[in-house]
Motif scaffolding. Structure first.
Motif, PDB file in Angstrom:
ATOM      1  N   THR A 180      -8.091  -2.316   1.499  1.00  0.00           N
ATOM      2  CA  THR A 180      -8.714  -2.216   0.179  1.00  0.00           C
ATOM      3  C   THR A 180      -9.724  -3.324  -0.089  1.00  0.00           C
ATOM      4  O   THR A 180     -10.683  -3.121  -0.814  1.00  0.00           O
ATOM      5  N   HIS A 181      -9.484  -4.519   0.487  1.00  0.00           N
ATOM      6  CA  HIS A 181     -10.450  -5.591   0.246  1.00  0.00           C
ATOM      7  C   HIS A 181     -10.340  -6.696   1.267  1.00  0.00           C
ATOM      8  O   HIS A 181      -9.507  -6.655   2.161  1.00  0.00           O
ATOM      9  N   SER A 182     -11.207  -7.695   1.113  1.00  0.00           N
ATOM     10  CA  SER A 182     -11.476  -8.658   2.177  1.00  0.00           C
ATOM     11  C   SER A 182     -10.587  -9.891   2.148  1.00  0.00           C
ATOM     12  O   SER A 182     -10.902 -10.867   2.814  1.00  0.00           O
ATOM     13  N   ILE A 184      -7.119 -11.867   3.168  1.00  0.00           N
ATOM     14  CA  ILE A 184      -6.311 -11.743   4.395  1.00  0.00           C
ATOM     15  C   ILE A 184      -4.923 -11.166   4.155  1.00  0.00           C
ATOM     16  O   ILE A 184      -4.340 -10.565   5.062  1.00  0.00           O
ATOM     17  N   ASP A 185      -4.393 -11.292   2.926  1.00  0.00           N
ATOM     18  CA  ASP A 185      -3.049 -10.733   2.685  1.00  0.00           C
ATOM     19  C   ASP A 185      -3.078  -9.198   2.691  1.00  0.00           C
ATOM     20  O   ASP A 185      -2.028  -8.559   2.592  1.00  0.00           O
ATOM     21  N   HIS A 186      -4.271  -8.608   2.844  1.00  0.00           N
ATOM     22  CA  HIS A 186      -4.407  -7.151   2.853  1.00  0.00           C
ATOM     23  C   HIS A 186      -4.882  -6.579   4.187  1.00  0.00           C
ATOM     24  O   HIS A 186      -4.981  -5.376   4.335  1.00  0.00           O
ATOM     25  N   PHE A 187      -5.219  -7.454   5.144  1.00  0.00           N
ATOM     26  CA  PHE A 187      -5.659  -6.916   6.438  1.00  0.00           C
ATOM     27  C   PHE A 187      -5.082  -7.648   7.648  1.00  0.00           C
ATOM     28  O   PHE A 187      -5.098  -7.123   8.756  1.00  0.00           O
ATOM     29  N   GLY A 244       3.218 -15.980  -8.446  1.00  0.00           N
ATOM     30  CA  GLY A 244       2.771 -15.126  -9.544  1.00  0.00           C
ATOM     31  C   GLY A 244       2.349 -13.746  -9.061  1.00  0.00           C
ATOM     32  O   GLY A 244       2.658 -12.743  -9.678  1.00  0.00           O
ATOM     33  N   LEU A 245       1.652 -13.714  -7.927  1.00  0.00           N
ATOM     34  CA  LEU A 245       1.228 -12.446  -7.314  1.00  0.00           C
ATOM     35  C   LEU A 245       2.325 -11.876  -6.447  1.00  0.00           C
ATOM     36  O   LEU A 245       2.360 -10.688  -6.156  1.00  0.00           O
ATOM     37  N   GLY A 246       3.150 -12.747  -5.958  1.00  0.00           N
ATOM     38  CA  GLY A 246       4.202 -12.409  -5.006  1.00  0.00           C
ATOM     39  C   GLY A 246       4.825 -13.735  -4.638  1.00  0.00           C
ATOM     40  O   GLY A 246       4.741 -14.687  -5.410  1.00  0.00           O
ATOM     41  N   ALA A 304      -5.785  -1.093  -5.797  1.00  0.00           N
ATOM     42  CA  ALA A 304      -5.995  -2.262  -4.929  1.00  0.00           C
ATOM     43  C   ALA A 304      -5.575  -3.527  -5.682  1.00  0.00           C
ATOM     44  O   ALA A 304      -4.470  -3.574  -6.224  1.00  0.00           O
ATOM     45  N   GLU A 305      -6.490  -4.537  -5.771  1.00  0.00           N
ATOM     46  CA  GLU A 305      -6.118  -5.731  -6.533  1.00  0.00           C
ATOM     47  C   GLU A 305      -7.008  -5.879  -7.768  1.00  0.00           C
ATOM     48  O   GLU A 305      -7.094  -6.935  -8.380  1.00  0.00           O
ATOM     49  N   LEU A 306      -7.658  -4.777  -8.109  1.00  0.00           N
ATOM     50  CA  LEU A 306      -8.462  -4.756  -9.335  1.00  0.00           C
ATOM     51  C   LEU A 306      -7.547  -4.953 -10.541  1.00  0.00           C
ATOM     52  O   LEU A 306      -7.943  -5.530 -11.556  1.00  0.00           O
ATOM     53  N   SER A 349      -1.865  -3.172  -4.940  1.00  0.00           N
ATOM     54  CA  SER A 349      -1.627  -3.978  -3.740  1.00  0.00           C
ATOM     55  C   SER A 349      -0.708  -5.167  -3.998  1.00  0.00           C
ATOM     56  O   SER A 349      -0.341  -5.884  -3.069  1.00  0.00           O
ATOM     57  N   HIS A 350      -0.400  -5.415  -5.258  1.00  0.00           N
ATOM     58  CA  HIS A 350       0.635  -6.392  -5.588  1.00  0.00           C
ATOM     59  C   HIS A 350       1.494  -5.782  -6.711  1.00  0.00           C
ATOM     60  O   HIS A 350       1.019  -4.971  -7.497  1.00  0.00           O
ATOM     61  N   HIS A 351       2.720  -6.207  -6.780  1.00  0.00           N
ATOM     62  CA  HIS A 351       3.638  -5.816  -7.866  1.00  0.00           C
ATOM     63  C   HIS A 351       4.037  -4.340  -7.808  1.00  0.00           C
ATOM     64  O   HIS A 351       3.640  -3.610  -6.906  1.00  0.00           O
TER      65      HIS A 351
HETATM   66 ZN   LIG Z   1      -3.875 -10.025  -2.574  1.00  0.00          ZN
END
Ligand SMILES: [Zn+2]
Length: 656
Positions: A180-182, A184-187, A244-246, A304-306, A349-351
């Motif tokens: 979904t985006h650039s 590193i926790d997503h790729f 906070g995000l994870g 995603a993380e929007l 992508s979080h929560h």
């Molecule tokens: Zn993230």
């Protein structure tokens, strides 16, 4: 010979692994094994008051975060190839239902929700693995296999997540991966889920954005990321409780891949493995390259993380370019208009997800509004003549948003996001002439301390402020004392105590970790960090151009100014030649034909170049290698290498 490897090491530093983090409480002195003291009465009372406010707010989040639970791995422990633990939820076993006095109760609640881990069914055909890394891995059931959205930070965690999916839902191949985006926790874990033939869908600009941030400014961001994510902090109620995000990024083996399908326009559609997808291209929002995806047959939107269940960062404390609040809000508005009427569930992508059409609409409305609210109110207050500090102190959320859990400051904060908006429009200067050319912080501290009657007097005043619960003022005074007299134990300890209480009271996990890491380093010193690059798989994807751009930022300009030079770097294996020119202490580089009258020419392979960057080869080996040949003025070339400064990845922050 140490070259310019430092340019790359941000990746490594963001992901520096830590040893044991559990610390026992030393009941005799009141400090725990890491030296952290208990919450003061003032902090404990403030947190208790907030806990009562939270009790008054309805929350279904605990039920939602557990909804659709399929299975988990009990005693989940994920290790890297060296056997070091990179993921172990049990480390956070201290997160009991009753909040500790040393943690903001809202952050405690968020940390408990982020602690829930396992495989969850979102809706038939959509699953998520949550709590196996900082981010979520989402899984869409295709006709023959899985479509994976965001394969986590590391190969090790992504593999564990995919194993859980295959074990519980039946073995299937991966038919596509969406990045979904650039970030590193997503790729970073893609190496565990994709093969050479797997279709990989990503937003336009993905690869460049994924590597560039870390190459140019990686050293500083890496050092600050260590503060932001509390890398050295114990996992205790006086240490790191989550981000906070994870929980935290999983620090294992990181990989990257080149997208086969690029999304560069909203409305683009794809059908893969029988699954129809409709994309939104949302660049320059939460990340420079980002997309969201709607599944019309499932009436489901992956944001995603929007959007997430926290206020996010317009400015991230590790340091990065300020994000565009208006573009971000507009992208959420576009998603609301375009997908909202057809959406029954939102998963991100979080929560944990948002179920129900009206709930989805309310969630997106609050997310859309909060970023524009911060933007607009910051400019309104600036137009009244308020500076960034005063705006941060003044701005509050309206009542209608103040009670929405998903926009509370567990990650980003209202205060630092308003500063980000100010920075985006006005930059670092607040217009006060005295701030135009300030005396640097250490010299200023020495003069303040002298003016206030010496270090002892300042420490005493800082202690009084500490006793009075005036922690920000205490920190301000004591930081001057430490900058002026870093060897004074009393000054360092008072500052550590002020930072500690500020950390305990912080709602935002990055604020908490910044304060507590400051306290930790005041008591234990800075950990020596090795400038070794992480993720050779990521290094392989970095264009040569980018290495040279980073190299230019290591050049000692004054030394180089006396030596205008031209060098050819010929990469025989990839057929690229880069011409380096030194002029007035500036290094220019260009991919071009070799220059005939260059001072020297180097012929080498890309692989050898990477080994040089990673300091795997020394000077003698370099000169003797058959993969490295110099023609022309050898001394001029070596002289150039010698003018490239080695960065300090473990530079001091809370001491001079
Ligand atoms: Zn993230």
């Amino acid at each position: 010979m140490r070259l310019f490897l430092g340019a790359l090491t941000g990746l490594a530093l963001i992901l520096v692994a830590c040893g044991e983090r559990q610390a026992a409480v030393d009941v005799t002195s009141g400090s725990d094994a890491a030296g952290f003291l208990p919450a003061s009465d003032a902090t404990a009372q403030a947190n208790a008051r907030l806990a009562r406010t939270l009790d008054g707010l309805p929350s279904e989040d605990e039920a939602l975060a557990n909804r659709g639970f399929v299975a988990s791995d009990e005693n989940l422990t994920i290790t890297d190839p060296d056997g070091a633990v990179i993921w172990r939820p049990a480390d956070y076993g201290f997160l009991a239902p009753e909040p500790a006095a040393s943690v903001h109760p809202g952050l405690w609640r968020q940390a408990r929700l982020n602690q829930i881990h396992g495989l969850f069914e979102v809706e038939p055909g959509i699953h998520q693995v949550r709590g196996y890394d900082l981010a979520n891995m989402s899984v869409i059931t295709g006709e023959t296999g899985w479509i994976i959205i965001d394969p986590l930070t590391s190969v090790e965690t992504a593999r564990a997540a995919l194993d859980l999916v295959n074990r519980e839902l039946g073995d299937r191949p991966v038919s596509a991966v969406i990045l979904t985006h650039s970030h590193i926790d997503h790729f970073g874990g893609i190496g565990a889920v994709a093969g050479p033939e797997t279709p990989i869908i990503a937003p336009a600009g993905f690869l460049e954005a994924a590597v560039s941030e870390n190459v140019m400014a990686g050293i500083v961001m890496g050092r600050r990321a260590g503060y932001m994510y509390g890398t050295r902090l114990p996992r205790t109620q006086r240490g790191h409780v989550g981000s906070g995000l994870g929980k935290h990024p999983a620090l294992g083996t990181h990989t990257i891949a080149t997208p086969t399908h690029v999304i560069d326009e909203t409305g683009q559609t794809l059908e893969i493995d029988g699954v129809r997808m409709e994309f939104q291209y949302a660049p320059e929002t939460e990340a420079p390259a980002e997309l969201t995806v709607f599944f019309p047959d499932l009436r489901a939107w992956c944001g995603a993380e929007l959007v997430s269940r926290t206020l996010h960062n317009l400015y991230t404390l590790r340091g990065a370019e300020v994000r565009d609040a208006l573009a971000w809000s507009a992208a959420i508005a576009e998603a609301l208009d375009r997908f909202g009427p057809r959406t029954s569930v939102i998963f991100n992508s979080h929560h944990w997800p948002v179920w129900g059409q009206s709930e989805s609409r309310a969630f997106l409305t609050a997310q859309r509004d909060v970023y524009k609210y911060i933007h607009d109110q910051t400019l309104r207050l600036a137009a009244q003549g308020l500076g960034p500090d005063e705006i941060a102190e003044t701005i509050t959320l309206p009542e209608s948003l103040a009670g929405v859990f998903a926009v509370q400051g567990y990650y980003g904060t209202l205060k630092h996001n308003s500063r980000a908006v100010y920075q985006r429009y006005f930059g670092w200067f607040d217009g006060v002439p005295a701030h135009l050319d300030p005396i640097p912080r250490v010299e200023a501290a020495q003069r303040y301390v002298e003016a206030l009657g010496g270090v002892d007097a300042v420490v005493m005043q800082a202690s009084h402020a500490l006793d009075a619960g005036e922690y920000r003022w205490s920190a301000e005074l004591a930081q001057h004392a430490v900058f002026a007299a870093p060897r004074e134990d009393a000054a360092r300890e008072v500052l550590a105590r002020a930072y500690e209480q500020l950390g305990y009271a912080a709602e935002s996990a990055p604020w908490r970790d910044f304060y507590l890491t400051g306290a930790f380093e005041l008591r234990h010193g800075v950990e020596a960090l090795d400038a070794t690059a992480a993720g050779s798989a990521i290094l392989q994807s970095i264009p040569l151009d980018m290495f040279f751009a980073a190299m230019a930022t290591r050049l000692d300009g004054n030394r180089a100014a006396r030596r205008d030079r031209v060098f050819n770097f010929v990469f025989a294996d990839v057929g690229e030649t880069h011409v380096i020119r030194l002029s007035n202490g500036v290094m220019h580089h260009q991919q071009a034909e070799a220059v005939a009258d260059a001072d020297a020419s180097v012929t080498l392979t890309r692989a050898f170049w990477l080994r040089l960057l990673q300091q795997e080869v020394g000077l003698m080996e370099m000169i003797g290698s058959d993969q490295f040949a110099i023609t022309g003025d050898r001394l001029a070339l070596l002289g150039f290498f010698a003018m490239l400064e080695q960065p300090q990845p473990d530079f001091a922050i809370v001491t001079p």
